[in-house]
Write a protein that holds these residues in place. Structure first.
Motif, PDB file in Angstrom:
ATOM      1  N   THR A  42       0.829  -1.214   0.000  1.00 23.85           N
ATOM      2  CA  THR A  42       0.000   0.000   0.000  1.00 23.85           C
ATOM      3  C   THR A  42       0.856   1.254   0.000  1.00 23.85           C
ATOM      4  O   THR A  42       0.329   2.359   0.121  1.00 23.85           O
ATOM      5  CB  THR A  42      -0.917   0.001   1.231  1.00 23.85           C
ATOM      6  OG1 THR A  42      -0.103  -0.070   2.422  1.00 23.85           O
ATOM      7  CG2 THR A  42      -1.882  -1.169   1.204  1.00 23.85           C
TER       8      THR A  42
ATOM      9  N   ALA B  11      -2.421  -4.844  -4.808  1.00 12.37           N
ATOM     10  CA  ALA B  11      -2.803  -6.225  -5.084  1.00 12.37           C
ATOM     11  C   ALA B  11      -4.167  -6.283  -5.762  1.00 12.37           C
ATOM     12  O   ALA B  11      -4.958  -5.337  -5.707  1.00 12.37           O
ATOM     13  CB  ALA B  11      -2.838  -7.014  -3.771  1.00 12.37           C
ATOM     14  N   GLY B  12      -4.434  -7.410  -6.387  1.00 16.08           N
ATOM     15  CA  GLY B  12      -5.716  -7.554  -7.075  1.00 16.08           C
ATOM     16  C   GLY B  12      -6.903  -7.496  -6.139  1.00 16.08           C
ATOM     17  O   GLY B  12      -8.017  -7.124  -6.552  1.00 16.08           O
ATOM     18  N   SER B  13      -6.717  -7.828  -4.866  1.00 15.64           N
ATOM     19  CA  SER B  13      -7.808  -7.801  -3.897  1.00 15.64           C
ATOM     20  C   SER B  13      -7.915  -6.465  -3.183  1.00 15.64           C
ATOM     21  O   SER B  13      -8.665  -6.314  -2.224  1.00 15.64           O
ATOM     22  CB  SER B  13      -7.599  -8.919  -2.857  1.00 15.64           C
ATOM     23  OG  SER B  13      -6.344  -8.733  -2.203  1.00 15.64           O
ATOM     24  N   HIS B  14      -7.147  -5.482  -3.656  1.00 18.49           N
ATOM     25  CA  HIS B  14      -7.120  -4.177  -3.022  1.00 18.49           C
ATOM     26  C   HIS B  14      -8.463  -3.482  -3.152  1.00 18.49           C
ATOM     27  O   HIS B  14      -9.121  -3.549  -4.183  1.00 18.49           O
ATOM     28  CB  HIS B  14      -6.025  -3.319  -3.677  1.00 18.49           C
ATOM     29  CG  HIS B  14      -6.041  -1.886  -3.243  1.00 18.49           C
ATOM     30  ND1 HIS B  14      -5.622  -1.494  -2.003  1.00 18.49           N
ATOM     31  CD2 HIS B  14      -6.414  -0.761  -3.903  1.00 18.49           C
ATOM     32  CE1 HIS B  14      -5.745  -0.176  -1.908  1.00 18.49           C
ATOM     33  NE2 HIS B  14      -6.218   0.284  -3.051  1.00 18.49           N
ATOM     34  N   SER B  15      -8.918  -2.807  -2.076  1.00 26.20           N
ATOM     35  CA  SER B  15     -10.139  -1.987  -2.126  1.00 26.20           C
ATOM     36  C   SER B  15      -9.769  -0.566  -1.779  1.00 26.20           C
ATOM     37  O   SER B  15      -8.836  -0.317  -1.020  1.00 26.20           O
ATOM     38  CB  SER B  15     -11.194  -2.529  -1.143  1.00 26.20           C
ATOM     39  OG  SER B  15     -10.700  -2.467   0.183  1.00 26.20           O
TER      40      SER B  15
END
Length: 203
Positions: free
Chosen positions: A151, A158-162
């Motif tokens: 971050t 990352a692909g799962s980042h929100s």
């Protein structure tokens, strides 16, 4: 005397062929007609102006140098070079411009080595091992930089980042609208807005 042959297809300014016309060969910068010959040995005189044939073509032999060519429509082409055959040197007394137009290139001139000065100043060429100031070692060497996941400002997400601030709240799902009139449609729309605010998507 070094002689050279000049051949062309004469055309008027509009591009039309000059058929059966007469083209004058003048000493460069003058209105003086020069001596022309029909043969490369310079033994058969040729009239000047020269007559073109039915295709507009004409040819003449003259001493190597620069000439003005005058066409019957009044147009004059300046400094037309007539070159001596390869291996024949220009006559003594020719100007530097004449020599550059006439002298053949020798084998030594074609293979001559050009000296280049390397250095770091404006008038020199950078050496092959030159490095540019301010570049990192990886940049100067062309080494690719691979980002790590995380971050931080220099990391890749990352692909799962929100994204922070979105979907922070919770609300019941809003069913598809089945409104049949404007009042019911307005009510459904307001319910959707309320759900979006609850989820933190809008304020």
């Amino acid at each position: 005397m070094a002689l050279g042959r000049y051949t062309e297809v004469a055309r008027a300014a509009n591009g039309d062929l000059i058929r059966a016309g007469r083209v004058a060969v003048l000493a460069a910068g003058t209105v003086d007609l020069v001596d022309l010959f029909a043969d490369e040995a310079g033994e058969v005189p040729l009239s000047n102006p020269v007559a073109t044939d039915l295709t507009g073509a004409w040819s003449a032999v003259a001493e190597a140098g620069l000439y003005d060519v005058a066409y019957p429509d009044g147009r004059i082409v300046r400094n037309v070079p007539i070159l001596a055959p390869a291996g024949e040197a220009p006559e003594p007394g020719l100007s530097a411009g004449d020599i550059s137009a006439v002298a053949p290139v020798t084998w030594d001139e074609e293979t001559a080595t050009i000296g280049v000065t390397t250095g770091t100043t404006a008038g020199t060429v950078a050496a092959g091992n030159h490095t540019h100031p301010g570049l990192t070692a990886d940049q100067a060497a062309g080494t690719a930089s691979v980002r790590t996941l995380g971050t931080g400002a220099q990391q890749a997400a990352a692909g799962s980042h929100s994204h922070g601030g979105l979907m922070t709240g919770s609300a019941m799902a809003v069913p598809d609208s089945e409104a049949t009139d404007a009042a019911a449609l307005l009510a459904d729309f307001n319910a959707l807005l309320a759900a979006l605010r609850t989820r933190g998507i809008i304020t």
